[in-house]
Design an enzyme around this catalytic site. Structure first.
Site, PDB file in Angstrom:
ATOM      1  N   ASN A 170      33.259  47.467  78.612  1.00 29.13           N
ATOM      2  CA  ASN A 170      32.523  48.129  77.534  1.00 29.13           C
ATOM      3  C   ASN A 170      31.523  47.116  76.971  1.00 29.13           C
ATOM      4  OD1 ASN A 170      31.603  49.367  75.241  1.00 29.13           O
ATOM      5  ND2 ASN A 170      33.618  49.753  74.352  1.00 29.13           N
ATOM      6  N   GLU A 211      40.605  55.022  74.685  1.00 33.91           N
ATOM      7  CA  GLU A 211      39.363  55.263  75.418  1.00 33.91           C
ATOM      8  C   GLU A 211      39.345  54.496  76.733  1.00 33.91           C
ATOM      9  OE1 GLU A 211      37.798  54.378  71.559  1.00 33.91           O
ATOM     10  OE2 GLU A 211      36.223  55.849  71.826  1.00 33.91           O
TER      11      GLU A 211
END
Ligand code: AMP
Length: 401
Positions: free
Chosen positions: A7, A386
């Site tokens: 990320n 996530e």
């Protein structure tokens, strides 16, 4: 199968390796200050002390190289060689209208992502840098893009269209997208698995309440509506973002304060929300709650306004779906703050037959049914994950190759 989840932000990079056979997180870490003096990598292996590596990293490629070195390090590494990584899953913030689901990244996809940069100028370039760095450091490994906006692509035009001249939609793709998609997707599907109702028709509202906050409505896992819009600024009151305001305020404040539109957007994104409403106490709900407990009136109003706005959205989404079967709280505040959950439900949702059991609600950070047995709507706390959602999509796509 081991998946590396990446990320990337403009100057940061978060990573995890997840063993998807067990769903165990083997390690996770954060690189901060990429391209800025004083960059550092913090590498965490469960059950071990954190390892902090300080080295100037001029770009994302160098950051990825250092992460790889940490992963295979004889002392604090978790794999013997990079060959053990089967695939890499990347969080990508904006997929525009092109990406309604996760995708294997190739040259064509990268070109399309570049085109979406206009829609997310702060985020997409960093996501693309992360992909390019992984391709350079680990050539030949499959890279998968998982989009924050994909879940919101389930919305119909009546939900995603702004009441603006249609040329802005037709020419520039100006529409509502919804963000936090990995979270809403993951949590709503967990709710479908837990609730014991027909998963194809169950109506779920997910309240993702964190520093960024959003709320979604879905039927059978398909998004009906989501509170964030073209950008993550729309919707709920957040840590520092205003959420919905009258657009006319912008011109008024620009004139009064002599700021331009970019300055105004910075105020709406960074100086507003519970930070702004509390008179600048904090963007952290814990600090604002503490001030409210000590009698600070602005802090009380900030928290009241936040909860009131969440409740109004729940009411409007119950109307949008002509009913609601399950309400879920997730993210930092939603998972940890029983008072927020209890007050939203007790004060505003009685008309829906929502009853939260205070004893069941006395829980933090783990899956739990918090409504009473006679509640007409099931209410859950479901921790979001996530990274796991990104890894799950990555496995699915790589398995189909
Ligand atoms: P997130 O963006 O999901 O990481 O959530 C961050 C927000 O969750 C911060 O504003 C925190 O104040 C809030 N939060 C985290 N833990 C707690 C807690 N125990 N009680 C209240 N708020 C919390």
């Amino acid at each position: 199968m081991k998946v590396l989840v990446i990320n990337c932000g403009s100057s940061s990079l978060k990573y995890q390796i997840i063993d998807m056979d067990t769903q165990d997180v083997l390690c996770k870490g954060l690189v901060e200050r990429i391209g800025i003096e004083g960059s550092l990598l913090t590498h965490k292996v469960p059950g071990h002390d954190d390892v902090v590596i300080k080295e100037d990293m001029k770009d994302h490629k160098r950051a990825v190289e250092l992460v790889m070195e940490a992963l295979v390090d004889p002392e604090h590494g978790v794999i013997k060689s990079l060959d053990e990584i089967d695939a890499i899953g990347h969080r990508v913030v904006h997929g525009g209208q092109k990406f309604a689901k996760s995708v294997l990244i190739d040259d064509e996809v990268k070109e399309a992502l570049n085109k979406c940069t206009e829609l997310a100028p702060l985020h997409n370039p960093a996501n693309i840098l992360g992909i390019q760095a992984c391709e350079a450091v680990m050539p030949g490994k499959p890279n998968v893009g998982v989009f924050d906006t994909a879940f919101g692509m389930g919305m119909e035009p009546k939900a995603f269209m702004y009441a603006l001249p249609t040329k802005y939609y037709e020419e520039y793709e100006v529409r509502r997208y919804g963000f936090h998609g990995q979270s809403h997707d993951f949590v709503s599907h967990r709710a479908l698995a837990l609730c014991g109702k027909d998963p194809a028709t169950t109506k779920v509202i997910v309240c993702h309440l964190g520093n960024g906050a959003s709320i979604s409505a879905s039927i059978g896992g398909k998004c009906v509506d989501s509170s964030m819009g073209l950008t993550p600024l729309e919707g709920l009151i957040m840590g520092t973002r205003s959420g919905n305001v009258d657009p006319g305020i912008m011109q008024f404040i620009c004139h009064k304060e002599g700021v331009d539109i970019d300055g105004m957007l910075a105020i709406l994104n960074k100086k507003s929300g519970i930070f702004g409403l509390s008179g600048g106490i904090s963007s952290d709900f814990r600090d604002v709650q503490k001030a409210a407990d000590e009698g600070n009136e602005k802090a009380k109003i900030a928290l009241d306004a936040f909860r009131y706005r969440v409740a109004k959205y729940i009411g409007s989404y119950a109307a949008a779906m002509n009913g609601v079967d399950v309400i879920v709280f997730t993210a930092g505040l939603g998972e940890n703050d029983k008072l927020t959950r209890q007050e939203i439900c007790d004060k505003y949702l009685g008309y829906l037959g929502v009853k939260v059991d205070p004893e069941r609600n006395n829980v933090r950070g783990k899956e739990a049914l918090i409504s009473s047995d006679d509640s007409k709507v099931q209410v859950y706390l479901i921790p979001t994950n996530e990274e796991l959602k990104i890894a799950m999509d990555t496995v699915k796509i790589v398995s189909e190759l």
